[in-house]
Scaffold this motif. Structure first.
Motif, PDB file in Angstrom:
ATOM      1  N   THR A 224       8.288 104.015 -48.895  1.00 35.24           N
ATOM      2  CA  THR A 224       8.946 104.145 -47.907  1.00 35.24           C
ATOM      3  C   THR A 224       9.857 104.836 -47.642  1.00 35.24           C
ATOM      4  O   THR A 224       9.726 105.497 -49.336  1.00 35.24           O
ATOM      5  CB  THR A 224       9.176 102.478 -48.125  1.00 35.24           C
ATOM      6  N   GLN A 225      10.752 105.315 -47.015  1.00 30.85           N
ATOM      7  CA  GLN A 225      11.718 106.292 -46.750  1.00 30.85           C
ATOM      8  C   GLN A 225      12.431 105.867 -46.527  1.00 30.85           C
ATOM      9  O   GLN A 225      12.837 104.554 -45.132  1.00 30.85           O
ATOM     10  CB  GLN A 225      11.583 107.109 -45.548  1.00 30.85           C
ATOM     11  N   LEU A 226      13.563 106.570 -47.040  1.00 25.41           N
ATOM     12  CA  LEU A 226      14.929 105.495 -46.977  1.00 25.41           C
ATOM     13  C   LEU A 226      15.772 106.970 -46.508  1.00 25.41           C
ATOM     14  O   LEU A 226      16.301 107.351 -46.191  1.00 25.41           O
ATOM     15  CB  LEU A 226      15.201 104.954 -48.309  1.00 25.41           C
ATOM     16  N   VAL A 227      16.453 106.643 -45.001  1.00 26.98           N
ATOM     17  CA  VAL A 227      16.818 107.054 -43.733  1.00 26.98           C
ATOM     18  C   VAL A 227      17.925 106.405 -43.543  1.00 26.98           C
ATOM     19  O   VAL A 227      19.287 105.206 -43.872  1.00 26.98           O
ATOM     20  CB  VAL A 227      17.001 106.866 -43.007  1.00 26.98           C
ATOM     21  N   ILE A 228      19.633 107.482 -44.089  1.00 26.47           N
ATOM     22  CA  ILE A 228      20.585 107.522 -44.160  1.00 26.47           C
ATOM     23  C   ILE A 228      21.562 108.096 -42.679  1.00 26.47           C
ATOM     24  O   ILE A 228      21.257 108.989 -42.301  1.00 26.47           O
ATOM     25  CB  ILE A 228      21.394 107.315 -45.158  1.00 26.47           C
ATOM     26  N   ARG A 229      21.962 107.217 -41.679  1.00 25.94           N
ATOM     27  CA  ARG A 229      22.269 107.841 -40.178  1.00 25.94           C
ATOM     28  C   ARG A 229      23.961 107.330 -40.041  1.00 25.94           C
ATOM     29  O   ARG A 229      24.103 107.080 -40.747  1.00 25.94           O
ATOM     30  CB  ARG A 229      22.123 107.543 -39.425  1.00 25.94           C
ATOM     31  N   GLY A 230      24.382 108.948 -40.723  1.00 23.84           N
ATOM     32  CA  GLY A 230      26.015 108.722 -39.788  1.00 23.84           C
ATOM     33  C   GLY A 230      26.527 109.736 -38.909  1.00 23.84           C
ATOM     34  O   GLY A 230      26.333 110.806 -38.886  1.00 23.84           O
ATOM     35  N   LYS A 231      27.745 109.787 -38.935  1.00 25.56           N
ATOM     36  CA  LYS A 231      27.979 110.205 -38.075  1.00 25.56           C
ATOM     37  C   LYS A 231      29.270 111.372 -39.266  1.00 25.56           C
ATOM     38  O   LYS A 231      29.333 112.988 -38.547  1.00 25.56           O
ATOM     39  CB  LYS A 231      29.658 110.486 -37.071  1.00 25.56           C
ATOM     40  N   ASP A 232      29.535 111.192 -39.797  1.00 24.10           N
ATOM     41  CA  ASP A 232      30.281 111.763 -40.945  1.00 24.10           C
ATOM     42  C   ASP A 232      29.060 112.508 -42.155  1.00 24.10           C
ATOM     43  O   ASP A 232      28.708 111.721 -43.507  1.00 24.10           O
ATOM     44  CB  ASP A 232      31.401 110.747 -41.147  1.00 24.10           C
ATOM     45  N   ALA A 233      29.927 114.119 -42.384  1.00 26.62           N
ATOM     46  CA  ALA A 233      28.327 114.021 -43.755  1.00 26.62           C
ATOM     47  C   ALA A 233      28.990 113.615 -45.368  1.00 26.62           C
ATOM     48  O   ALA A 233      27.930 113.467 -45.419  1.00 26.62           O
ATOM     49  CB  ALA A 233      28.366 115.443 -43.342  1.00 26.62           C
ATOM     50  N   LYS A 235      30.277 111.098 -45.260  1.00 30.65           N
ATOM     51  CA  LYS A 235      30.165 109.173 -45.868  1.00 30.65           C
ATOM     52  C   LYS A 235      28.059 109.312 -45.925  1.00 30.65           C
ATOM     53  O   LYS A 235      27.680 108.469 -46.639  1.00 30.65           O
ATOM     54  CB  LYS A 235      30.389 108.563 -45.155  1.00 30.65           C
ATOM     55  N   VAL A 236      27.749 109.759 -45.287  1.00 30.52           N
ATOM     56  CA  VAL A 236      26.160 110.052 -44.892  1.00 30.52           C
ATOM     57  C   VAL A 236      25.838 110.377 -47.288  1.00 30.52           C
ATOM     58  O   VAL A 236      25.360 109.762 -48.051  1.00 30.52           O
ATOM     59  CB  VAL A 236      25.301 110.902 -44.181  1.00 30.52           C
ATOM     60  N   ALA A 237      26.261 111.717 -47.322  1.00 32.10           N
ATOM     61  CA  ALA A 237      26.092 111.558 -48.281  1.00 32.10           C
ATOM     62  C   ALA A 237      25.927 110.723 -49.066  1.00 32.10           C
ATOM     63  O   ALA A 237      25.500 110.707 -50.815  1.00 32.10           O
ATOM     64  CB  ALA A 237      26.709 113.128 -48.798  1.00 32.10           C
ATOM     65  N   ALA A 238      27.362 110.104 -49.293  1.00 30.92           N
ATOM     66  CA  ALA A 238      27.902 109.854 -50.270  1.00 30.92           C
ATOM     67  C   ALA A 238      27.390 108.639 -50.861  1.00 30.92           C
ATOM     68  O   ALA A 238      26.702 107.774 -51.783  1.00 30.92           O
ATOM     69  CB  ALA A 238      29.432 108.294 -50.038  1.00 30.92           C
ATOM     70  N   ALA A 239      26.324 107.825 -49.561  1.00 28.98           N
ATOM     71  CA  ALA A 239      25.300 106.728 -49.890  1.00 28.98           C
ATOM     72  C   ALA A 239      24.129 107.101 -50.027  1.00 28.98           C
ATOM     73  O   ALA A 239      23.171 106.676 -51.084  1.00 28.98           O
ATOM     74  CB  ALA A 239      24.734 105.716 -48.433  1.00 28.98           C
ATOM     75  N   LYS A 240      23.860 108.546 -50.179  1.00 27.22           N
ATOM     76  CA  LYS A 240      22.967 108.963 -50.306  1.00 27.22           C
ATOM     77  C   LYS A 240      22.541 108.860 -51.543  1.00 27.22           C
ATOM     78  O   LYS A 240      22.023 108.972 -52.655  1.00 27.22           O
ATOM     79  CB  LYS A 240      22.187 110.592 -50.127  1.00 27.22           C
ATOM     80  N   ALA A 241      23.499 109.156 -52.445  1.00 26.81           N
ATOM     81  CA  ALA A 241      23.749 109.281 -54.206  1.00 26.81           C
ATOM     82  C   ALA A 241      23.811 107.992 -54.491  1.00 26.81           C
ATOM     83  O   ALA A 241      22.690 107.471 -55.439  1.00 26.81           O
ATOM     84  CB  ALA A 241      25.203 109.331 -53.928  1.00 26.81           C
TER      85      ALA A 241
END
Lengths: 252, 252
Positions: A224-233, A235-241
């Protein structure tokens, strides 16, 4: 194209309308939806719906009216060639309640392309029919133009031509902030069944991003690939971490 | 699957509903629409509309309600996995106004697949949630079933699994007469501009078949394929003969 693009920080939403019996029969496999979706996402226009309808005027008009009122833009493909089943331009004119006729601007570019007006057969002139009030969308491949009327962008169905039209149409569009995406691939040993619970907790803790899990089946079995999408870089980075930390924990 | 398929001479019409943010973002390129369309056409079910909607409950329900009232069948793909963004089963239950819970039939096949009930984590049990009154659609690949509720067939998004579910679901479906198709390829020298007028006349003379012209762009430049579709083999053949005669005349 005369005008240059405009940007804003707002969200700009679009729909794609694919017109063609050959797609619905499965005889032709659509290659335009994915291309347009990826292109628009990249310039800051979010695709929120796609429809495919047959080459029937009432069905085209119904879909146009549903989509053009709901989204900032509608991008159509198909049905603007020279043959009897090419009825998109007339359907668009009818949906907007405007006249349609052979357009001198289209005739000019087609005359140059075909090497003289004597080559503009009635069939080719059919491709010069443009609804009143529309802007032309250049077709550097085969001359016969697309057009933009109101918030509807009308393009060819042949992917090679559609892609060039989309390049040209994009210059006229209002774009929003780009939806950024990043991804984490846990690898073959870690399936959705193991990830689902901690992932749901992470998703709940990051309400301003969208987190998706997209399984696929390959030579190594399910991944599976987990994809994080958002308008704020940030916030995307924080969720990815958080996702990476969770996956690292599962690997131990 | 217990019941065998039924056939009739009537037309049976269907819609495809693809559910998934990843298709709308262009990150994942859909491979299911063309496959399902070709499969259903082959068994005598005519696909008349396709929609792609995001992973949002209200949007899924809206599309389900629009399509299930209008067509004989609706085939959905996507959103039935174990993660938080898999909301299709709940949306279908809500659209039909029925309850949804972990289904003992689904638990049984999944327990066998995973090698014991101790492996049925809460995440995996989420895949056993089936709306009340639904028939299961077997998943020989990874056990977690699809289902059919009323006229809605709910399938996985992973193409490899969806295709097996479609094989199984097809046994339960009422099918109509198959739409036959045949084609004529005029070749590189003969474009749509030359063909359009005589083709329109042929189309007008064969009202019970549908004739389409599908241009493509390849190494040899533009070509077009002329496709004749209809329910009656003799009428398709008659239209094809007229088109072949027309093309032969143009080649001279």
């Amino acid at each position: 194209m005369e005008s240059s693009g405009q940007s804003s920080s707002a969200t700009v939403r679009a729909a794609i309308l694919v017109i063609g019996d050959e797609i619905l029969s499965g005889r032709t496999k659509d290659k335009n939806i994915g291309y347009i979706a990826e292109f628009l996402t990249g310039v800051g226009i979010d695709v929120k719906e796609v429809r495919v309808v047959p080459d029937e005027e009432d069905r085209i008009i119904e879909a146009l009216d549903a989509l053009r009122g709901r989204y900032d833009y509608v991008f159509t493909t198909g049905g603007i060639g020279p043959t009897h089943d090419d009825i998109t331009a007339d359907a668009v004119a009818k949906a907007f309640g405007v006249a349609i006729d052979v357009d001198p601007r289209a005739v000019a570019v087609m005359t140059a392309h075909y090497g003289g007006s004597e080559h503009l057969t009635p069939a080719r002139l059919r491709m010069a029919r443009i609804p009143a009030g529309a802007e032309l969308v250049d077709n550097p491949v085969s001359a016969a133009p697309g057009f933009m009327l109101g918030n509807v962008v009308v393009m060819a169905g042949v992917p090679h031509i559609m892609q060039r039209m989309l390049d040209n149409a994009a210059l006229k569009l209002r774009t929003g902030s780009v939806t950024l995406s990043d991804s984490v691939s846990p690898g073959p040993g870690i399936g959705e069944g193991m990830i689902a619970e901690p992932l749901a907790a992470i998703a709940a803790g990051h309400p301003e991003v969208s987190i998706g899990s997209y399984p696929s089946f390959g030579p190594a079995g399910f991944q599976t690939q987990l994809v994080i999408r958002g308008k704020d870089a940030a916030k995307v980075a924080a969720a990815k971490a958080d996702i990476e930390a969770m996956v690292t924990g599962l690997r131990r």
